[in-house]
Design an enzyme around this catalytic site. Structure first.
Site, PDB file in Angstrom:
ATOM      1  N   ASP A   1      -8.042  -4.246  -7.691  1.00 24.30           N
ATOM      2  CA  ASP A   1      -7.598  -3.169  -6.809  1.00 24.30           C
ATOM      3  C   ASP A   1      -8.220  -1.951  -7.144  1.00 24.30           C
ATOM      4  O   ASP A   1      -7.857  -1.360  -8.341  1.00 24.30           O
ATOM      5  CB  ASP A   1      -6.222  -3.133  -6.838  1.00 24.30           C
ATOM      6  CG  ASP A   1      -5.565  -2.304  -5.508  1.00 24.30           C
ATOM      7  OD1 ASP A   1      -6.522  -1.251  -5.380  1.00 24.30           O
ATOM      8  OD2 ASP A   1      -4.295  -2.249  -5.423  1.00 24.30           O
TER       9      ASP A   1
ATOM     10  N   HIS B   1      -6.972  -4.868  -3.542  1.00 22.50           N
ATOM     11  CA  HIS B   1      -6.172  -4.250  -2.733  1.00 22.50           C
ATOM     12  C   HIS B   1      -5.881  -5.029  -1.363  1.00 22.50           C
ATOM     13  O   HIS B   1      -6.721  -5.735  -0.831  1.00 22.50           O
ATOM     14  CB  HIS B   1      -6.951  -2.869  -2.497  1.00 22.50           C
ATOM     15  CG  HIS B   1      -5.639  -2.068  -1.864  1.00 22.50           C
ATOM     16  ND1 HIS B   1      -4.687  -1.609  -2.373  1.00 22.50           N
ATOM     17  CD2 HIS B   1      -5.520  -1.317  -0.572  1.00 22.50           C
ATOM     18  CE1 HIS B   1      -3.814  -0.772  -1.710  1.00 22.50           C
ATOM     19  NE2 HIS B   1      -4.460  -0.538  -0.485  1.00 22.50           N
TER      20      HIS B   1
ATOM     21  N   CYS C   1       0.781  -1.236  -0.242  1.00 24.94           N
ATOM     22  CA  CYS C   1       0.052   0.094   0.053  1.00 24.94           C
ATOM     23  C   CYS C   1       0.928   1.411   0.050  1.00 24.94           C
ATOM     24  O   CYS C   1       1.644   1.588  -1.036  1.00 24.94           O
ATOM     25  CB  CYS C   1      -0.976   0.020   1.319  1.00 24.94           C
ATOM     26  SG  CYS C   1      -2.029   1.331   1.094  1.00 24.94           S
TER      27      CYS C   1
END
Length: 305
Positions: free
Chosen positions: A224, A255, A162
């Protein structure tokens, strides 16, 4: 008489009493165990306010001078949480000293930020209040710390997820970082990291700041929502145009699919295991052994069947 031996994972072996002591001695002389500590390192860009860098290290009994390669593991917007610490521990268990910096030391302590709504909002707010130069300093301080440790041999890689994926990407600008494996790196395609939401990550790649340095791996889930297809295509094209040695993996995942806690229904344990193995191959090849300086002879790949 039978003696039962128990190791740190709770597994047991049975042996004859005459062999029990010998078996236990052999086990503890070869087992690679994990220890955790932290270092508070002063930051020049934050009036000396320290950044806490957690360090997860392998230890082999009876080998006090053992040295290992180092890995900087950058966290999500929640700082060093349980999932990040476990991920770092898995890397350390393969024979690497892992440094996990607390990214938001300018705003609060090193404690993990909760994965709830308030924590998510707080982490996202900090992400765009912090200067990009401060993120870069955190990376530099983390690498500096690793190479200074007596149990690190100075060969360094980076990884992250991330926000941390983007920070691992930027860590690749440091020539000391020989490889970076970036999981679902956010804000790279949109250049919106940091204060003012105006980072220069791809611009620096285009300038050649990553060319001729380490190896890069970019991993994204095709589902994602943080990094759409157009964004992934832009990142791939920019890296290829700049001739950065990069493996670009797009998998069937959302994600945060490697987060094993509070993943909001997105954790894919099997895929995580597979990609972890891929990452370790990269680390083993690029920093796990010393190949000496690279000599590019400009040889072309032969076209054969």
């Amino acid at each position: 008489m039978v003696t039962v031996l128990e190791d740190t994972e709770g597994l047991t072996w049975k042996s004859s009493n005459s062999l029990a002591s010998h078996t236990l001695s052999n086990y503890f002389s070869t087992a690679m165990l994990i220890v955790k500590t932290f270092h508070d390192v002063p930051s020049k860009l934050d009036n000396g306010r320290p950044i806490r860098i957690f360090v997860v290290s392998p230890v082999v009994a009876n080998y006090p001078q053992a040295k290992f390669p180092g890995v900087v593991c950058f966290s999500e917007i929640y700082q060093v949480t349980g999932p990040v610490e476990r991920f770092a521990g898995q890397i350390a268990s393969q024979g690497y000293v892992v440094a996990c910096p607390s990214s938001y030391h300018e705003f609060e302590g090193p404690e993990a930020i909760p994965y709830d709504t308030e924590g998510t909002d707080r982490g996202n707010r900090y992400k765009i209040e912090k200067d990009v130069t401060a993120y870069d300093e955190d990376a530099t301080l983390s690498v500096d710390l690793l190479v200074s440790l007596p149990n690190c041999n100075g060969r360094i890689a980076a990884t992250g997820m991330c926000l941390g994926g983007h920070l691992a990407f930027r860590a690749a600008f440091d020539p000391r970082v020989l490889s970076s494996v970036c999981f679902f790196a956010t804000d790279v395609h949109s250049a919106t990291l940091g204060k003012g939401k105006n980072d220069n990550s791809l611009a620096r790649v285009l300038k050649g700041d990553m060319t001729g340095k380490g190896e890069l791996v970019m991993i994204f889930g095709k589902q994602d929502t943080h990094v759409p297809r157009e964004g992934r295509d832009l990142i791939r094209k920019t890296l290829e145009d700049a001739k950065v040695p990069c493996s670009f993996l797009e998998v069937q995942a959302q994600h945060a699919f490697i987060r094993d806690e509070s993943s909001k229904g997105r954790w894919d344990a099997a895929l995580t295991r597979s990609l972890f193995t891929f990452m370790m191959e990269v680390f083993d090849r690029t920093i796990g052994r010393d190949l000496g300086p690279k000599v590019d002879k400009g040889e072309q790949v032969e076209h054969v069947c």
